[in-house]
Design a protein around this motif. Structure first.
Motif, mmCIF file in Angstrom:
data_model
loop_
_atom_site.group_PDB
_atom_site.id
_atom_site.type_symbol
_atom_site.label_atom_id
_atom_site.label_comp_id
_atom_site.label_asym_id
_atom_site.label_seq_id
_atom_site.Cartn_x
_atom_site.Cartn_y
_atom_site.Cartn_z
ATOM 1 N N TYR A 225 10.884 7.016 45.043
ATOM 2 C CA TYR A 225 9.450 6.750 44.938
ATOM 3 C C TYR A 225 8.694 7.890 44.262
ATOM 4 O O TYR A 225 7.639 7.661 43.660
ATOM 5 N N MET A 226 9.228 9.110 44.289
ATOM 6 C CA MET A 226 8.623 10.156 43.474
ATOM 7 C C MET A 226 8.693 9.776 41.996
ATOM 8 O O MET A 226 7.726 9.940 41.240
ATOM 9 N N LEU A 227 9.833 9.242 41.567
ATOM 10 C CA LEU A 227 9.994 8.858 40.163
ATOM 11 C C LEU A 227 9.105 7.672 39.796
ATOM 12 O O LEU A 227 8.492 7.647 38.728
ATOM 13 N N VAL A 228 9.029 6.688 40.687
ATOM 14 C CA VAL A 228 8.162 5.532 40.425
ATOM 15 C C VAL A 228 6.708 5.978 40.292
ATOM 16 O O VAL A 228 6.011 5.613 39.323
ATOM 17 N N GLU A 275 2.209 17.333 41.715
ATOM 18 C CA GLU A 275 0.972 16.559 41.817
ATOM 19 C C GLU A 275 1.268 15.091 42.126
ATOM 20 O O GLU A 275 0.488 14.421 42.818
ATOM 21 N N THR A 276 2.393 14.593 41.653
ATOM 22 C CA THR A 276 2.826 13.237 42.019
ATOM 23 C C THR A 276 3.051 13.135 43.516
ATOM 24 O O THR A 276 2.581 12.197 44.176
ATOM 25 N N ILE A 277 3.761 14.093 44.073
ATOM 26 C CA ILE A 277 4.038 14.092 45.512
ATOM 27 C C ILE A 277 2.738 14.173 46.300
ATOM 28 O O ILE A 277 2.566 13.501 47.319
ATOM 29 N N ARG A 278 1.794 15.003 45.822
ATOM 30 C CA ARG A 278 0.517 15.141 46.521
ATOM 31 C C ARG A 278 -0.335 13.900 46.379
ATOM 32 O O ARG A 278 -0.815 13.333 47.366
ATOM 33 N N CYS A 279 -0.536 13.443 45.156
ATOM 34 C CA CYS A 279 -1.491 12.369 44.895
ATOM 35 C C CYS A 279 -1.001 11.015 45.418
ATOM 36 O O CYS A 279 -1.806 10.160 45.785
ATOM 37 N N ALA A 283 5.094 11.809 51.305
ATOM 38 C CA ALA A 283 5.570 11.978 52.681
ATOM 39 C C ALA A 283 4.354 12.231 53.560
ATOM 40 O O ALA A 283 3.879 13.362 53.644
ATOM 41 N N PRO A 284 3.810 11.225 54.228
ATOM 42 C CA PRO A 284 2.523 11.378 54.914
ATOM 43 C C PRO A 284 2.574 12.074 56.263
ATOM 44 O O PRO A 284 1.539 12.449 56.792
#
Length: 410
Positions: A225-228, A275-279, A283-284
């Motif tokens: 999902y990071m890549l998506v 920034e992808t991981i953050r935005c 991982a909530p």
């Protein structure tokens, strides 16, 4: 998703269990040494993880296993993984090159197969070089996830027969990979992988199978999902996409691939992944518990045995830390910007008790390899230009299929 305000500590009941939610880096700092996990929170994953999984192993045994397993994901071990991931990234690029111009591409379809192949090879060895076995592993895992999601959401009754059948096939494939590695051990010490460490250490076959399964599960979701999400964000902003392309060409040229030595030079690409991981709020949450004694966090006393939720996603969207938090801006991770923030403000893989996600370096390596390969060959365009919403869970998913079109670069 936990909606606690920055700086506050919230409490709530989840079923029969009492939890405290911490939603600020200052509060996390006081809980940084906690190692144990509240086992009941992960109970729904037990059929998949197994009864002896590190996911639900606390205390001295859990710490010992983590220390031993971590060797498989440190810098020296990573060097061998790039060769495997490179070939799989090139396979994705080759398949996308055959897509007719203007045809819609479903990102999840391509990313999930890539990650299944990459993790299967990195974690388990040559057994999953067989395309048919990877396809079977991936197909059955998706069936399992669908049933688990139904059970958790209660949206509709899960098909237990279908779930059990897929679970048996999936675990059977991993058992076969374990036996294949036992029959074909590495000839050189430097060729040892994660499965070799498990085979040497695990006292029982159930522990071996449980941890071999658990690490695939954890790595699959975060990497895929990071890549998506990354390609989705790049497709929304051609300027950022072009900056990635320009950096890749400057550092790697037209043909050279990412390796252990040059990945650190792709600084802008690393900022895009962060920034992808953050935005995306990838991982909530994380969770810990202290069974030994009461703990003081900020000005609150948390009774021993109380589950503590680290509301990672709340902090990643906190506008007092991240101005305009919904805006995708990789320059938030420029060194001078990072230095201005609390050191725990960006903790997407957890932070407490040395229980940070052990395979996060593999995720970054796979992300750098695939994104650099694809950005060098294609431009991404979002179908319809619409905005995808977040669907929160243990990993944050896109609310719908992410569809793009590609344009070959000259």
């Amino acid at each position: 998703m936990l909606h606690a305000k920055y700086g506050h500590v919230a409490s709530f009941w989840y079923g029969k269990h009492y939890y405290v939610s911490l939603a600020s880096p200052q509060a996390w700092k006081d809980h940084i040494k906690a190692f144990d996990r509240p086992v009941e929170l992960f109970e729904f994953m037990r059929p998949l993880n197994g009864d002896s999984s590190l996911q639900t192993t606390n205390g001295k045994e859990g710490k010992t296993r983590r220390k031993i397993y971590d060797v498989s994901f440190q810098h020296d071990a990573l060097q061998n993984y790039y060769v495997y991931i490179k070939g799989m990234a090139n396979d994705v690029a080759k398949k996308l090159s055959s897509v007719p111009p203007g045809e819609h591409i479903t990102l999840q379809q391509y990313m999930s197969v890539f990650v299944s192949k990459a993790l299967g090879r990195v974690f388990y060895g040559a057994y999953f070089e067989d395309e048919q076995k990877v396809t079977e592993l991936h197909r059955n895992y998706e069936t399992i996830l669908e049933a688990l999601n139904q059970k958790v959401s209660d949206s509709c009754p899960a098909n237990d027969e279908k779930f059990n059948s897929a679970l048996n096939v999936w675990r059977g494939l991993i058992q076969e990979a374990i036996q294949h590695r036992r029959d074909n051990p590495p000839l050189r010490e430097e060729d040892r992988n994660f499965l070799d460490v498990l085979i040497d250490f695990c006292a029982t076959d159930e522990m071996l199978l449980s941890d071999a399964s658990t690490f695939f599960i954890g790595g699959y979701h975060t990497t895929m999902y990071m890549l998506v999400w990354a390609i989705y964000f790049l497709a929304r902003d051609m300027k950022i996409q072009d900056k990635v392309y320009e950096e890749v060409i400057e550092i790697l040229g037209k043909e050279r691939d990412v390796d252990f030595m040059n990945q650190s030079r792709l600084r802008y690409l690393k900022r895009v992944m962060d920034e992808t991981i953050r935005c995306s709020v990838l991982a909530p949450m994380a969770a810990r518990v202290n069974y030994e004694e009461d703990m003081k966090v900020v000005d609150y006393i948390i009774p021993k045995g109380s589950g503590v939720i680290h509301a990672l996603g709340v902090v990643l969207m906190d506008e007092t830390i991240w101005p305009e938090p919904e805006r995708f801006d990789p320059d938030r991770f420029l060194p001078e910007k990072v230095a201005e923030r609390h050191k725990l403000a960006f903790s997407p893989f957890g932070f407490a008790g040395k229980r940070i996600c052990p395979g996060y370096r593999v995720s970054y390596a796979a992300g750098a390899q695939l994104l650099s390969t694809l950005c060098r060959k294609f431009k991404f365009h979002l179908v319809g230009g619409h905005s995808i919403q977040r669907k929160y869970g243990f990993v944050t998913l896109p609310s719908e299929e992410v569809r793009i079109m590609i344009e070959k670069r000259e």
